[in-house]
Design a protein around this motif. Structure first.
Motif, short mmCIF file in Angstrom:
data_model
loop_
_atom_site.label_atom_id
_atom_site.label_comp_id
_atom_site.label_asym_id
_atom_site.label_seq_id
_atom_site.Cartn_x
_atom_site.Cartn_y
_atom_site.Cartn_z
N ARG A 50 139.98 32.51 82.99
CA ARG A 50 139.18 33.40 83.85
C ARG A 50 139.28 32.97 85.30
O ARG A 50 139.46 31.79 85.60
CB ARG A 50 137.72 33.37 83.39
CG ARG A 50 137.53 33.82 81.95
CD ARG A 50 136.24 33.30 81.35
NE ARG A 50 135.08 33.93 81.94
CZ ARG A 50 133.83 33.53 81.74
NH1 ARG A 50 133.60 32.46 80.98
NH2 ARG A 50 132.83 34.16 82.30
N ASN A 51 139.15 33.94 86.16
CA ASN A 51 139.08 33.67 87.59
C ASN A 51 137.70 33.15 87.94
O ASN A 51 136.76 33.21 87.14
CB ASN A 51 139.38 34.94 88.39
CG ASN A 51 140.81 35.43 88.18
OD1 ASN A 51 141.75 34.68 88.40
ND2 ASN A 51 140.95 36.68 87.75
N ALA A 52 137.54 32.66 89.17
CA ALA A 52 136.26 32.08 89.59
C ALA A 52 135.11 33.07 89.51
O ALA A 52 133.96 32.70 89.28
CB ALA A 52 136.38 31.52 91.00
N ASP A 53 135.42 34.38 89.67
CA ASP A 53 134.36 35.38 89.60
C ASP A 53 134.05 35.82 88.17
O ASP A 53 133.23 36.71 87.94
CB ASP A 53 134.73 36.60 90.45
CG ASP A 53 135.98 37.31 89.97
OD1 ASP A 53 136.54 36.92 88.91
OD2 ASP A 53 136.41 38.27 90.64
N GLY A 54 134.72 35.20 87.20
CA GLY A 54 134.46 35.50 85.80
C GLY A 54 135.42 36.49 85.19
O GLY A 54 135.46 36.63 83.96
N SER A 55 136.18 37.22 86.01
CA SER A 55 137.16 38.17 85.47
C SER A 55 138.31 37.41 84.83
O SER A 55 138.54 36.23 85.11
CB SER A 55 137.69 39.07 86.59
OG SER A 55 138.37 38.29 87.58
N PRO A 71 137.84 27.73 86.30
CA PRO A 71 138.68 28.85 86.74
C PRO A 71 140.16 28.60 86.46
O PRO A 71 140.69 27.54 86.78
CB PRO A 71 138.41 28.93 88.24
CG PRO A 71 137.04 28.35 88.41
CD PRO A 71 136.97 27.24 87.39
N LYS A 72 140.78 29.57 85.81
CA LYS A 72 142.22 29.60 85.53
C LYS A 72 142.69 28.47 84.61
O LYS A 72 143.88 28.19 84.53
CB LYS A 72 143.02 29.58 86.84
CG LYS A 72 142.71 30.77 87.75
CD LYS A 72 143.59 30.79 88.99
CE LYS A 72 143.28 32.02 89.84
NZ LYS A 72 144.12 32.08 91.06
N ASP A 127 128.67 27.56 85.02
CA ASP A 127 129.16 28.72 84.27
C ASP A 127 129.89 28.37 82.97
O ASP A 127 130.34 29.27 82.26
CB ASP A 127 130.10 29.55 85.15
CG ASP A 127 129.40 30.07 86.40
OD1 ASP A 127 128.20 30.38 86.31
OD2 ASP A 127 130.06 30.17 87.45
N GLN A 163 131.58 24.51 89.11
CA GLN A 163 131.58 25.78 88.40
C GLN A 163 131.34 25.56 86.91
O GLN A 163 130.64 26.34 86.27
CB GLN A 163 132.90 26.52 88.61
CG GLN A 163 132.99 27.82 87.81
CD GLN A 163 133.40 29.01 88.64
OE1 GLN A 163 134.05 28.86 89.66
NE2 GLN A 163 133.01 30.20 88.22
#
Length: 736
Positions: free
Chosen positions: A522-527, A469-470, A465, A461
């Motif tokens: 951020r979470n894995a989906d970008g949020s 994540p997190k 990106d 990731q």
């Protein structure tokens, strides 16, 4: 008292409080008070305890000493490691455990061999330590060369002189196997094997694996030498003994003069230990070795000389300089051999070094060393590259005896290499180092035709990106490493790679949560992960959202656009105003841990240099004190000290691979830095003089700065300027 000898200002008891203390919220430096040389393999120190979060084995809050051992780390957490070859003088032997070793508890005795002591009897100087063991009325003294340790024991005349050797002892655990041979009445030799099975760094999670070889000689022949194991004497009075728990009692009878024990050690082999002892310490003259140790420190301190009116400041400065020069230490023998991945290698022209606390030291310690000891930096990055090549891994993050313990986060090896190379301090194969960096960020499975393991977690990731994540701290640390790598690629004439890394580093703003008003994981989906407020610590390593949000040292101006310039300045003022700099931990500015270091200089970068000068002086005066509680947090292998020394000279390199050293008011009216023509241009002079027209303690603000007689129209000087030599003149004023 005003000293003429700079060595006399060093007090190695400063910061020696460990993890098990409740007397004060200030403290926890976790340094040791023992004897060693600059960058010495041997760091000979007393042990008060084995267990708990006391990574050096010495905690000022303890009341007893269990022995003296030959290798210690300074200022570290994670339960520590090393602390091998423990020696304890006694006048009688009742129990065959120390009584204060949590990993080998006393089961058959009552008290152990440990002895009460008073801090009033301690002498804690550079290259020398002494204490009286009250239980036995023995005066114990220690000194060292680079690879050997010396102990001198003065026993009461009417008592028996005995020495206990504890070969299984290890900080943060215990040794796995020891083999010892009695060579004669005045000589023993052997080895101590330590693996993750026995614990050690991170209680085994650091995966540290080494063997320490030793040769010990006595100035007086022993009348009897007897092994013991598992708290029981054996019938072995000669020959050798091998087991998981080996000890030895040496009985000397009554002595009318002090007993001196000299020991050579090696991480390579027994021949290395023998040669180290023969080469460096072919004498029992303790006082001569002590004098040589003091002279080695005297020369080191001549490289950074200061003059000031405050004796406490001078004590803190030279003690911090002392700590900054302990590591990375040599790990190779006198003949140039070192051990790596269970192989014996020979150094191709550099000193192989160990103890690289990367996440900590890239911030101030290494920017300081590039100025005052650039050869240590070159040695270190060459050593890191050798480890990466041999083990086919990323440049180590937190290295100990050739193993990357993977402690903390980020890619500090890449950061240190980039910063040093841009300054002209290069490893022997910069192309290879850059290849390792590139393979790491891409998480290649192969490098140089061999399987390769990247240290970067969840990298698929991140490669795509540019965030984990997190994990906010991981994300920002790796983005800084990408920035440094971009600067390195640019320096090496690699425009495509420079753009690749620079584009990645520029994406830090994607981690700014506008709704929260701070950076956030951020979470894995970008949020964004939900955060209640700025003090939440989700995704933060030894920090919180408020502290971690400032961690974009390569683009402070851009960060101010995210926050809004006036809001950012107001938040920074609040960040410092709410903090108690003397505390062990703060939720606001937290000098006791690294993510906050150098943020005082953000004010200068935002056009408010007086606020940098104000807050830097506050931190200097409140976060550093004399005494065992003197450091506000873990000293961290030179980083806390490096910040102090560099800021006391008047500088901070806020961002690695950016050669700007931002200015603050010096702490002393005069200072001189000896430059090294092998690494520095010295185009103007062979030294850098730093002068203030008034006492900076009374005139804390900068009115004007001149460099070699010319007014400096900016708030920084470059590394190239500083290392060209000459004079930096500060004209000071009393008020902002």
């Amino acid at each position: 008292m005003k000293y003429t000898d700079k060595v006399e200002y060093v007090d190695t008891s400063i910061g020696t409080v460990g993890g098990d203390q409740d007397e004060s919220p200030h403290g926890g430096g976790k340094t040791h008070p023992g004897a060693c040389l600059p960058g010495g393999l041997v760091q000979m120190s007393p042990d008060t305890i084995t267990g708990g979060d006391n990574g050096t084995g010495y905690n000022w809050c303890n009341k007893t000493i269990e022995g003296f051992s030959f290798n210690h780390m300074s200022g570290i957490g994670w339960y520590g490691d090393l602390g091998n070859l423990q020696i304890m003088p006694v006048t009688f032997v009742e129990d065959l455990r120390s009584g204060s070793n949590h990993w080998a508890p006393l089961t058959k005795g009552t008290e152990g061999w440990k002895s009460a002591f008073s801090h009033d009897s301690e002498v804690t100087k550079a290259g020398y330590y002494a204490v009286t063991l009250d239980r036995y009325q023995i005066r114990a003294e220690a000194t060292a060369t680079t690879r050997t340790g010396f102990l001198r024991f003065t026993y009461p005349e009417a008592n028996e002189a005995n020495v206990i050797f504890n070969f299984s002892r290890r900080i943060g655990g215990k040794a796995d196997f020891e083999e010892v041979e009695i060579v004669g009445s005045n000589r023993i030799e052997g080895h101590i094997k330590c693996t993750p099975k026995g614990g050690g760094f991170g209680l085994g999670a650091g995966r540290i694996d080494y063997t320490l070889y030793f040769v010990c000689e006595f100035s007086v022949p022993a009348e009897d030498l007897q092994f013991f194991s598992n708290e029981e004497l054996t019938d072995r009075h000669s020959g050798s003994f091998a087991a998981e728990d080996v000890g030895l009692i040496a009985r000397f009878g009554k002595l009318d003069s002090p007993l001196v024990i000299r020991c050579g050690v090696s991480y390579v082999d027994l021949d290395g230990a023998k040669n180290n002892l023969k080469t460096e310490a072919d004498t029992f003259d303790f006082d001569a070795v002590h004098a040589a140790a003091a002279e080695a420190w005297r020369y080191a301190f001549d490289g950074v000389a200061v003059e000031g009116s405050d004796e406490i400041d001078l004590t803190l400065f030279y003690t911090c300089l002392y700590h900054a020069l302990l590591d990375p230490r040599t790990s190779m023998d006198c003949d140039g051999r070192f051990s790596l991945n269970h192989k014996t290698l020979a150094s191709p022209g550099y000193t192989h070094r160990t103890v690289f606390s990367g996440w900590d030291v890239y911030r101030s310690e290494f920017p300081l060393l590039t100025l005052i000891r650039p050869e240590m930096v070159r040695d270190t990055i060459s050593s890191l590259l050798a480890i990466a090549e041999e083990r086919q891994i990323s440049l180590p993050r937190w290295e100990l005896v050739g193993v990357d313990s993977n402690c903390m986060v980020g890619d500090p090896g890449a950061i240190v290499v980039a910063d040093a190379a841009i300054k002209g301090i290069e490893p022997y194969d910069l192309e290879k180092a850059f290849g390792v960096i590139l393979a790491s960020v891409r998480c290649d499975k192969e490098f140089d035709g061999k399987p390769f393991t990247s240290a970067r977690p969840d990298c698929e990731q991140y490669v795509r990106d540019c965030f984990f994540p997190k994990k906010l701290s991981d994300t920002l640390e790796y983005l800084l490493a990408d920035y440094a790598s971009a600067k390195l690629a640019e320096f090496m004439g690699k425009p495509e790679e420079a753009k690749f890394f620079a584009d990645r580093a520029a994406r830090y703003g994607e981690n700014y949560n506008a709704e929260l008003g701070f950076m956030a994981p951020r979470n894995a989906d970008g949020s964004f992960v939900y955060e209640a407020d700025r003090y939440d610590d989700d995704g933060c390593v030894e920090s919180n959202i408020f502290q971690q949000s400032w961690f974009v040292p390569y683009d402070v101006e851009g960060l101010s656009k995210l926050f809004g310039r006036e809001r950012m300045i107001a938040l920074l003022e609040e960040f410092f105003e709410r903090a108690d700099f003397s505390r062990l931990w703060n939720e606001d500015y937290n000098h006791s841990n690294e993510p906050c270091h150098n943020i005082t200089h953000y004010f200068t970068m935002l056009g408010l240099p007086e606020r940098t000068q104000y807050w830097t002086r506050r931190v200097q005066k409140e976060a550093y004190r004399t005494g065992a509680f003197g450091f506000c947090g873990n000293e961290d292998v030179g980083q806390l000290s490096g910040w102090y020394v560099l800021s006391a000279l008047g500088f901070a390199q806020v961002c690695p691979a950016d050669t700007r050293y931002w200015l603050n008011t010096p702490l002393f009216q005069k200072a001189t830095v000896r430059l090294d023509p092998n690494y520095h241009t010295c185009s103007v002079a062979g030294s850098l003089a730093i002068e203030c027209d008034h006492d900076p303690l009374e005139y804390p603000y900068i009115q004007e700065v001149l460099f070699n007689g010319k007014t400096v129209e900016r708030n920084y000087l470059t590394y190239e300027e500083l290392t060209s030599g000459g004079t930096v003149s500060f004209r000071l004023k009393k008020e902002q």
